[in-house]
Enzyme design. Sequence first.
Site, PDB file in Angstrom:
ATOM      1  N   CYS A   2       3.405 -67.787  75.978  1.00 49.24           N
ATOM      2  CA  CYS A   2       3.041 -67.182  77.261  1.00 49.24           C
ATOM      3  C   CYS A   2       4.080 -66.179  77.733  1.00 49.24           C
ATOM      4  CB  CYS A   2       2.919 -68.256  78.325  1.00 49.24           C
ATOM      5  SG  CYS A   2       1.748 -69.532  77.911  1.00 49.24           S
ATOM      6  N   ARG A  27       4.997 -61.834  71.590  1.00 46.44           N
ATOM      7  CA  ARG A  27       5.263 -63.274  71.685  1.00 46.44           C
ATOM      8  C   ARG A  27       4.092 -64.106  71.192  1.00 46.44           C
ATOM      9  NH1 ARG A  27       9.319 -64.097  75.997  1.00 46.44           N
ATOM     10  NH2 ARG A  27       8.369 -66.046  76.646  1.00 46.44           N
ATOM     11  N   TRP A  74      -0.771 -68.493  75.811  1.00 49.65           N
ATOM     12  CA  TRP A  74      -0.895 -69.128  74.490  1.00 49.65           C
ATOM     13  C   TRP A  74      -1.291 -70.570  74.797  1.00 49.65           C
ATOM     14  CZ3 TRP A  74       1.689 -73.029  71.651  1.00 49.65           C
ATOM     15  CH2 TRP A  74       1.495 -72.979  70.266  1.00 49.65           C
ATOM     16  N   ASN A  99       4.409 -70.410  82.588  1.00 47.50           N
ATOM     17  CA  ASN A  99       4.775 -70.588  81.187  1.00 47.50           C
ATOM     18  C   ASN A  99       5.464 -71.950  81.087  1.00 47.50           C
ATOM     19  OD1 ASN A  99       5.709 -70.395  78.599  1.00 47.50           O
ATOM     20  ND2 ASN A  99       7.170 -68.752  78.979  1.00 47.50           N
ATOM     21  N   GLY A 100       5.074 -72.768  80.132  1.00 40.70           N
ATOM     22  CA  GLY A 100       5.697 -74.086  79.981  1.00 40.70           C
ATOM     23  C   GLY A 100       4.631 -75.174  80.031  1.00 40.70           C
ATOM     24  N   GLU A 478      11.204 -70.832  52.493  1.00 43.65           N
ATOM     25  CA  GLU A 478      10.917 -69.691  53.353  1.00 43.65           C
ATOM     26  C   GLU A 478       9.735 -68.874  52.782  1.00 43.65           C
ATOM     27  OE1 GLU A 478      11.549 -68.906  56.206  1.00 43.65           O
ATOM     28  OE2 GLU A 478      11.233 -66.759  56.351  1.00 43.65           O
ATOM     29  N   LYS A 482       6.145 -68.271  54.707  1.00 46.39           N
ATOM     30  CA  LYS A 482       5.599 -66.929  54.945  1.00 46.39           C
ATOM     31  C   LYS A 482       4.157 -66.863  54.428  1.00 46.39           C
ATOM     32  CE  LYS A 482       8.662 -64.968  57.198  1.00 46.39           C
ATOM     33  NZ  LYS A 482       9.009 -66.232  57.737  1.00 46.39           N
ATOM     34  N   GLU A 485       1.831 -68.796  56.841  1.00 46.16           N
ATOM     35  CA  GLU A 485       1.588 -68.305  58.198  1.00 46.16           C
ATOM     36  C   GLU A 485       0.893 -66.954  58.223  1.00 46.16           C
ATOM     37  OE1 GLU A 485       5.035 -67.477  60.667  1.00 46.16           O
ATOM     38  OE2 GLU A 485       6.265 -67.081  58.926  1.00 46.16           O
ATOM     39  N   HIS A 501       8.657 -85.376  39.624  1.00 47.02           N
ATOM     40  CA  HIS A 501       8.608 -86.650  40.346  1.00 47.02           C
ATOM     41  C   HIS A 501       7.336 -86.784  41.181  1.00 47.02           C
ATOM     42  CE1 HIS A 501      12.606 -87.669  39.009  1.00 47.02           C
ATOM     43  NE2 HIS A 501      13.013 -86.457  39.364  1.00 47.02           N
ATOM     44  N   LYS A 600       5.411 -65.709  68.814  1.00 45.50           N
ATOM     45  CA  LYS A 600       6.726 -65.214  68.386  1.00 45.50           C
ATOM     46  C   LYS A 600       7.852 -66.017  69.030  1.00 45.50           C
ATOM     47  CE  LYS A 600       9.434 -62.284  66.356  1.00 45.50           C
ATOM     48  NZ  LYS A 600       9.570 -62.515  64.901  1.00 45.50           N
TER      49      LYS A 600
END
Length: 605
Positions: A2, A27, A74, A99-100, A478, A482, A485, A501, A600
């Site tokens: 948000c 964001r 968001w 926001n929160g 990483e 990537k 996402e 294993h 973001k």
Amino acid sequence: MCGIVGAVSQRNVVPMLIEGLRRLEYRGYDSCGVAVHRAGMPRRARCTARVNSLARTISDIHLEGSLGIAHTRWATHGAPATENAHPIFSRDLIAIVHNGIIENHESLKAILTAQGYEFQTETDTEVIAHLVHSFYDGDLLSAVIRATRMFRGAYAIAAFSNDEPGRMVGARDGSSLVAGIGETEAFLASDAIALAGYTNRFIFLEDGDVVDLTPGNLITWDRNGRSVKRPDRMIAQSLEGASLGSFSHYMQKEIFEQPLAIARTLGEIDALTPSIFNGADRSTFESVGKVLLLGCGTSHHAGLVAQQWFETIARLPVQVEIASEFRYRDQCHDPRTLVVPVSQSGETADTLAALKYAQMMGLDNTLAIGNVANSAMMRTTRSAFLTGAGMEIGVASTKAFTTQLIALFLLAATLGRVRGTVPSQQESAYLQQLQDLPIACRAVLAQEPQIIAWASEISQHENAFYLGRGAHYPIAMEGALKLKEIAYIHAEAYAAGELKHGPLALVTPEMPTIVSAPNDALLDKLKSNMQEVRARGGQLFVIADSGTGLSCANGLRVLETGAYFGLLSPILHVLPMQLLAYHCACARQTDIDKPRNLAKSVTVE
Ligand code: F6R
């Protein structure tokens, strides 16, 4: 996540609010809206489309006003639907953006329902609007103060009352909120970048603060209801990085910016001294007996790579923690610990909470590594290092990651220097290698055409494995993150020796396996692990240094990264993985810079 923008002025603030929302788009969000004061009743426009579409609606309905609040949402509580989008109104009097997460919203809702409030949304924010309304007797400030005392959780809010045309009130606890002042206007935003060009004068609010804004003026109150003066900061902000240039997406642009970002991060450093780190001196490093690295997602991966550097270079024990887990476990802490939160945004709620938990345990030697000056994390720690990545717009972190690695390497080497494990000859060698790195990165990035060919095959699969060993295992993690996402391909990373294993059971011709193969001491072991995959018909795509003896002739696909780059090798190997995820995403036509469900700046826990 948000984003909030608010303004009170003597001119129409709607164009500024829309511009502010555009700057917060990076964001991540799924709906957006604007509300303005208007005599009689506030007006608003909201939608589940992009800010550009909101701007068209606003122009069609001639929404204007000199007091307004705006939001990108968001979704956490309630679907991403227009009726859940902010601003949220209470009885056409109070307008709120938030926001929160208000954790006790259910109990507050029960109280408000008993008082006769009807809820129109599924959001936790609506309790804020009604609670402020229930305390409102013509003074918005006191109503917000009384309401915030009842919240549990994290919040940043901006509010206005339609009965008070020249006033806006903000409050924060746990989520970021910055106030800005102009000559004849005042602003609120979740990130100062939203206000660039409108003011250079900022006040970073602290947890528990409530701020009362009128044109050209503001007064701040702390959580105990005392008027407090928070320092003004003059910040000249640049919107550099905000244009795409010749690139198709910000992610691609940011991948190719890495040589420059690394060079910028290194700046003029010509010696490994504590002064590289803002606020640090010799005593910051001399007393260190352990390093605690805190981070989430990609920043956590940076910590995992760096763990090996701290151990090898500075001979220090290291604990690397996923920030969201750290504070929910009993910790056996060592008072000589240097606590290092790593965060691109510097606002990630989980990392901030982990940092506060460490501070609460008495660990006060703290050093943040971040990419946003004046972010909460950079302000909360005793010393800090600002990476030179520049603004990162693509949700998937690329240049922020590699510059975090540079900062962590500098930290490990500086600790080593202070502790006597890095003699001056070695110091010069490290500095030279760092200076040479941007050119080596350029050479790897030049292999994009080969990566495009790999992507045309890999993008047709729904699963992939990534393998690495040593410091290249977190690089494999990483790479897998990537691919997930951005390209929405399920990918798992394994330390190559782990494959037999269990995961080997999944290897078939349908499971492409991407391998990071540096020419280091573990190469022969890694080759054996690759044989295990080949023998089961697995397809291997190998990122290999020259001199490894790996070539396309052996039924492998090999991309050469040049000569082994020593301890910094992981930085070179991650570049093809970033490009691979990017080109797989292009092939699958996903929303690369704003992947679904992601944000973001992750400002909720
Ligand atoms: C992945 C990504 C995220 C972030 C994570 C932490 O590409 O960007 O995993 O790394 O959300 O964010 P920061 O670094 O801002 O704390």
